[in-house]
Design an enzyme around this catalytic site. Sequence first.
Site, mmCIF file in Angstrom:
data_model
loop_
_atom_site.group_PDB
_atom_site.id
_atom_site.type_symbol
_atom_site.label_atom_id
_atom_site.label_comp_id
_atom_site.label_asym_id
_atom_site.label_seq_id
_atom_site.Cartn_x
_atom_site.Cartn_y
_atom_site.Cartn_z
ATOM 1 N N GLU A 121 1.134 0.849 -9.011
ATOM 2 C CA GLU A 121 1.293 2.290 -8.885
ATOM 3 C C GLU A 121 0.986 2.568 -7.412
ATOM 4 O OE1 GLU A 121 -0.113 6.364 -11.136
ATOM 5 O OE2 GLU A 121 -1.636 4.867 -10.693
ATOM 6 N N ASP A 179 -3.422 0.494 -11.545
ATOM 7 C CA ASP A 179 -3.605 1.927 -11.405
ATOM 8 C C ASP A 179 -4.017 2.266 -9.970
ATOM 9 O OD1 ASP A 179 -4.074 4.654 -12.571
ATOM 10 O OD2 ASP A 179 -6.124 4.197 -11.943
#
Length: 712
Positions: free
Chosen positions: A392, A355
């Site tokens: 990401e 993330d």
Amino acid sequence: MSGQDVRERIDAFPTHRIGPYRVRAGRPFPYGATPVPGGVNFSVYSDGATTMRLVLFERGAARPGAELEFPPEFRTGSVYAMTVFGLDTENLEYGFRADGPFDPGGGDRFDGTKVLSDPYARLISGREVWGREPDWDNVYHYRAQVPADDFDWGGDRPLRIPAEDLVIYETHVRGFTRHPSSKVAAPGTYAGLREKIPYLRDLGVNCLELLPVFEFDELDNPRTDPVTGDRLYNYWGYNTVSFFAPKAGYAATGAFGMQADEFKSLVKELHRAGIEVVLDVVFNHTAEGNEQGPTISFRGLDNATYYMLTPDGEYYNFSGTGNTVNCNHPVVRDFVLSCLRHWVAEYHIDGFRFDLAAILDRAPDGTPLPNPPLLEQLAHDPVLRHTKLIAEAWDAAGLYQVGHFPNYGRWSEWNGKFRDTVRRFVKGEPGLVGELATRMAGSPDLYQGRTSSASVNFVTAHDGFTLADLVSYNDKHNEANGEENNDGANDNDSWNCGEEGPSASAHVRELRSRQMKNLLTILLTSQGVPMILAGDEVGRTQLGNNNTYCQDNELSWFDWGLVEANAGLLDFTRKLIAFRRAHPVLRTSDHPTGTDRVGSGYPDVSWHGVHAWAPDWADHGRVLAMMRCGRHAKGGSVADDHVYVAVNAHWEAHDLELPALPEGQRWHLFADTGTAVHPVGDEPELEHPGRFHLQAHSAVVLVGRAARRTTG
């Protein structure tokens, strides 16, 4: 007596007594609590603490039963280590108290009144049942435990599916089976998800990407629904409390401390079904938040080491959640590496999605590093050697690295440019034919020098509209989140097909169905690694909410009634995945060159428009066709059919001239998003072999192979 026996006798011999406990100097490594002969070795790092105490609780007790201060001789460098003998680990909970300077301006926030959780704890109690309110007056909320290590893996081993062959399915452990329609024995748990493995296998996906399963606190949300008054949650779990421990509230057996075994059983059964497991991991921030947040572990043990701090001791907030982990500090790098090794070695995890991964290449002052040591170390670590690493490649502070994330030949990326281009093209925006071609070809402009498997292609994900909402709403509708609709992205590139929200119009509903199929068709026939959001295959809606991070209710849950209600969309998705699996030409990892490298008479990829061999790259163009020559599949190492994919984003139909096939071959219809989809291998031959009538807002997939012989 053997030398081994002597060593064990020496290790088991106490040298000190603290109160009723017999102890000896422990080993600095590994960190955390590790069973040793006769006792437990406790090791904790703190560079700035002046004293450290081990706090022992009987399981569930409100107050500690004992506090053992580490003698000065038990400290090695900045590591406190002590072996305590005679502990009943099944009934033990433990933590630490770290005394030291409280000087926020200088970066130190030591507070000896706080009981701190062990950052390396492999099991956490305190949140065993999802949503149950704890005793907020408890002195210690997230209690470290020592787990048993007796799980039988039964010969389980990594699947090592080549990246280019993956079809990823992103889902939430609780949301996948929490809806009453799931009809599983333990809704919302690892065990419940395990019951749905046959559904996943039948769908055809071979990689399950789970939203965070590291222990987090779902009650960490002060807001309520402004209309109903219902409490809101930290449902997604992007607020990690403990990085080595599986979420107890996701386990049917969490109240009994069996969450680790239950999660391992899920992984084991997924592997038996041929499905890999990728975890969404959050190393960019923690649940401790900013200066007003709780002190759980890192802040009280060594705030200045674990977090990025401004010169006046405040928290840099590149994560958008209050703090930013200081990932490229050597101690923190070691923590991250140890954590991932733990999940690979102990839980047989196949990969990780990071993330806001751009934060992982920031220096302590926040500037991007040209050669981030953490990313390089993860890429070359021997334990993680065959583990998928997916970034990401952006963060909340504007660092956007899609296509140039530091990769060391190992990292893949969520391709946000694929998502944006496909959405905009399918909704009908002009000037995108050329960029769509690039994205369907594996984004060679972004990933040249890497394989096309570096591109994880997606149209939807947990963060944003679902597929059904993407074609049903022009605007977000997040009022239920209690933030006056100010949260969530505004640039959704969505189109409601003429009416906002649910529609009674048959025309609107049919158009939406085609648009969903168009998006799925592009996703699953493009080069790269496709990722599907759970529920998109059955048209799951969030009623226009594009940020359901706080919604533990039917907005977020998978409604299993849709499996029957939207059986046509599910059948289309299932067959499209099977088509991809049957045609290696769609799963080639090398970037296409547009040339004939194998002497087939056709280039590996060619582009077409309304006329064969004549793509329309003009701004007004809204039709694109791609043909892949099967002789080039997997670099020419395997034979496959020709595959032709055409997409029409125009509001008018077009008659397409089809490219000619080799002698003896004919075009067969696999799927037309406006009419039908056929079983793989049983596609009917086109009635008019040289042309195809492509409806407005639709897509077609043709397969070129030898015509069936007929007998007279």
